[in-house]
Enzyme design. Structure first.
Site, short mmCIF file in Angstrom:
data_model
loop_
_atom_site.label_atom_id
_atom_site.label_comp_id
_atom_site.label_asym_id
_atom_site.label_seq_id
_atom_site.Cartn_x
_atom_site.Cartn_y
_atom_site.Cartn_z
N LYS A 194 0.94 -1.09 0.12
CA LYS A 194 -0.05 0.06 0.17
C LYS A 194 0.96 1.40 -0.15
CE LYS A 194 -3.33 2.41 2.88
NZ LYS A 194 -4.34 2.12 4.01
N GLU A 200 10.55 -4.55 4.44
CA GLU A 200 10.59 -6.11 4.07
C GLU A 200 10.28 -6.15 2.43
OE1 GLU A 200 9.07 -4.83 6.61
OE2 GLU A 200 9.23 -6.25 8.41
N GLY A 252 -4.76 -2.05 4.97
CA GLY A 252 -3.98 -2.92 4.66
C GLY A 252 -4.59 -4.22 4.97
N ARG A 253 -5.09 -4.44 6.06
CA ARG A 253 -5.62 -5.84 6.18
C ARG A 253 -6.97 -6.06 6.05
NH1 ARG A 253 -4.43 -2.42 10.28
NH2 ARG A 253 -5.92 -1.83 11.89
N GLU A 338 -4.45 -6.86 14.93
CA GLU A 338 -3.82 -5.65 14.51
C GLU A 338 -5.02 -4.44 14.53
OE1 GLU A 338 -0.45 -4.76 11.76
OE2 GLU A 338 -2.17 -4.25 10.45
N HIS A 369 -3.81 -33.64 17.49
CA HIS A 369 -3.02 -34.38 17.77
C HIS A 369 -1.68 -33.47 18.40
CE1 HIS A 369 -4.63 -37.93 16.32
NE2 HIS A 369 -5.29 -37.10 15.59
N LYS A 497 9.53 -0.75 14.12
CA LYS A 497 10.04 -0.45 12.96
C LYS A 497 10.99 0.64 13.06
CE LYS A 497 5.99 -0.98 10.22
NZ LYS A 497 4.92 -0.10 9.45
O1 F6P Z 1 3.36 -3.00 9.70
C1 F6P Z 1 2.08 -3.22 9.51
C2 F6P Z 1 1.49 -2.80 8.35
O2 F6P Z 1 1.52 -1.26 8.08
C3 F6P Z 1 0.11 -3.30 7.96
O3 F6P Z 1 -1.00 -2.78 8.64
C4 F6P Z 1 0.13 -3.64 6.51
O4 F6P Z 1 -0.82 -4.55 6.02
C5 F6P Z 1 1.55 -3.95 6.45
O5 F6P Z 1 2.40 -3.16 7.21
C6 F6P Z 1 2.07 -3.83 4.91
O6 F6P Z 1 1.93 -2.32 4.50
P1 F6P Z 1 2.16 -2.10 3.14
O7 F6P Z 1 0.99 -2.81 2.21
O8 F6P Z 1 2.19 -0.65 3.01
O9 F6P Z 1 3.65 -2.62 2.64
#
Ligand code: F6P
Length: 532
Positions: A194, A200, A252-253, A338, A369, A497
């Site tokens: 987003k 990452e 995002g979620r 979250e 199990h 972060k």
């Molecule tokens: O660190 C949390 C977060 O902001 C989430 O809410 C989001 O889904 C994820 O990181 C990834 O964010 P982006 O889509 O901006 O890379």
């Protein structure tokens, strides 16, 4: 507003709810939305408790807030944003206004562009530099990974496109393993972010670009991007024709219904993807129109509030007896924790009750199990949520599916009924006697009286998956409103972060550990001595 419920709970907490569960209760304490059934009869909620829970929803103003959300009001108050993931599945295009502008044209145009691109990739019109696309790699994390990955696994029986992979972790082991199985000349990389700033994702995207650049002359030509930030996707070198944008009113979620679902759409095709959206849209309609006593997301929220904020059960197990829902618990961890893992209410005051529960789980029967021992005999109660389909997709193995269903039903029955000492004694009376019989029997007692709900549906097809995910989204919304929190921000992820950014030069040895606490400094020291 909580006192009446607490008083009610005090009066009923010691009864065995099994005694309530006759056939009339099964009908009264279950609800259907389309062809999906929610049974919450195996809980200690009775009609008085349900009335009090409905009263809680009314006092919290859930109906007005629900309508405000659907109408595009800026209910994400800490970020000043609307919350409109529901617009992404508003397939009939009824106007949805944000700041006086109807957003539906843009939503439907983007959906059409996605469908065209997905068809081109699937049909070999869009090609890699070595031929038709064989593999799609979605690089994203959190909401840009968990949703599409969960759904891609859930809908595996419907895949008829290129192979679909997901890379999320900054741990190079993740991307290395995925890329090892792909041909760079026939792979499409989708960078899903987003913000297009997540460390990452951007690190993995650069790694993938370098990997591809070793084989093809124009790696960026085999990249697509899903983001709200057109500037940043352009700076990465991705042609705007392969950039699928969305607005900041999609959290995002909550984003897999739009561009973030592109990898899923390529895997299952636009028609099946639309069926997925239709399922969610059907749940939206149900949520907006059914009265609370018949409203599946509201009831699921009420059960959640009863177990967490009233009974004090801190965790909830999500147990799909549907192996294709293997990643549903992980997906729900982000969606629920979250969203509702907050300690202050909208106005900044401390919450007077606990925040949302710890959500965890694994598919049945595997969990049986592993951790079911604790669920049945541990000292803490874990409310359980079972999901089960009447039919799988393996018609020739239907008898095996029936065994799965029997296991699912047996677990909720066992949790409710338990096994008392007399019965436990009778089970081992032929092997032991006297004090040893007593001792052995006690190990075989199941306390029972442990609550669960079951969500049952005919088959996990795209429409049903859409219903399930929207059901949970709205449940989170209702719980958040009752708690008085903002379910749509996530400030709690920021500190880690920031500290990671500051620690990187320390880990690399470019900076010392003088300003670090003793424990962190010692860990850096150990890892540096061992080659980090
Ligand atoms: O660190 C949390 C977060 O902001 C989430 O809410 C989001 O889904 C994820 O990181 C990834 O964010 P982006 O889509 O901006 O890379």
């Amino acid at each position: 507003m909580w006192d009446a419920l607490r008083a009610h709970h005090a009066g009923v907490k010691n009864r065995r709810f099994e005694t309530l569960v006759d056939q009339a209760r099964a009908a009264d304490f279950s609800v259907q939305a389309g062809d999906m059934l929610l049974d919450y009869a195996k809980t200690n909620i009775d009609s008085d408790g349900r009335k009090l829970l409905i009263d809680l929803l009314d006092r919290a103003g859930v109906a007005a807030k629900r309508d405000a959300m659907f109408s595009g009001a800026a209910i994400n108050e800490t970020e000043g944003r609307a919350v409109l993931h529901t617009a992404l599945r508003n397939l009939d295009g009824a106007p949805v206004m944000v700041d006086g502008v109807d957003v539906m044209d843009g939503v439907l145009q983007t959906l059409s562009r996605m469908a065209r691109f997905a068809a081109d990739v699937r049909g070999g019109v869009f090609q890699g530099q070595g031929g038709a696309i064989t593999d799609v790699v979605n690089i994203g994390i959190g909401g840009s990974d968990l949703g599409p990955k969960m759904a891609a696994i859930a809908l595996a029986p419907y895949h008829d496109g290129p192979r679909c992979h997901f890379v999320s972790n900054v741990d190079p082991a993740d991307i290395a393993q995925v890329l090892r199985g792909c041909d760079p000349a026939t792979t499409l990389v989708i960078v899903a972010s987003k913000t297009f700033t997540t460390i990452e994702t951007m690190t993995n995207a650069q790694t993938a670009k370098a990997w591809m650049g070793e084989t093809v002359s124009d790696p960026a030509a085999q990249f697509a991007a899903l983001s709200t930030s057109g500037d940043k996707t352009a700076a990465f070198g991705i042609d705007p024709s392969r950039v699928f944008g969305f607005e900041d009113w999609v959290g995002g979620r909550y984003s897999m219904w739009g561009p973030i679902g592109l990898s899923l759409m390529i895997a299952i095709g636009a028609k099946a993807f639309r069926a997925f959206l239709r399922g969610a849209q059907a749940m939206d309609t149900h949520f907006r129109s059914a009265e609370w006593s018949q409203n599946m997301p509201a009831l699921l929220a009420m059960v959640g509030i009863w177990h967490n904020q009233i009974c004090g059960h801190a965790t909830r197990a999500v147990l799909p007896y549907d192996n294709n829902l293997a990643r549903l618990p992980a997906y729900l961890q982000q969606l629920e924790m979250e969203s509702n893992g907050k300690g202050v209410s909208m106005d900044g005051a401390d919450l007077s009750v606990n925040s949302g529960p710890v959500v965890w789980g694994e598919p049945g029967t595997n969990g049986q199990h592993a951790f079911y021992q604790l669920i049945h005999q541990g000292t803490r109660v874990v409310p359980c949520e079972f999901l089960v389909a009447a039919r799988g997709h393996e018609d020739d193995l239907h008898h095996q599916h029936q065994l799965l269903v029997a296991n699912c039903l047996a677990q909720s029955e066992a949790l409710m009924k338990g096994r008392d000492l007399a019965e436990a004694r009778s089970k081992v009376a032929d092997k032991f006697e006297g004090a040893e019989l007593e001792r052995q029997a006690r190990h075989r007692v199941f306390p029972g009286n442990r609550p669960s709900v079951t969500i049952a549906y005919p088959q996990l097809d795209p429409f049903t998956l859409g219903q399930i995910v929207a059901l949970y989204e709205h449940r989170v919304f209702v719980e958040g409103v009752v708690l008085g929190i903002n379910s749509y921000d996530q400030w709690g992820v920021e500190l880690g972060k920031e500290l990671a950014t500051a620690l990187q030069p320390v880990v690399e040895g470019a900076q010392g550990t003088d300003d670090k606490d003793g424990s962190t400094a010692a860990l850096v020291g150990f890892l540096r001595q061992n080659g980090v």
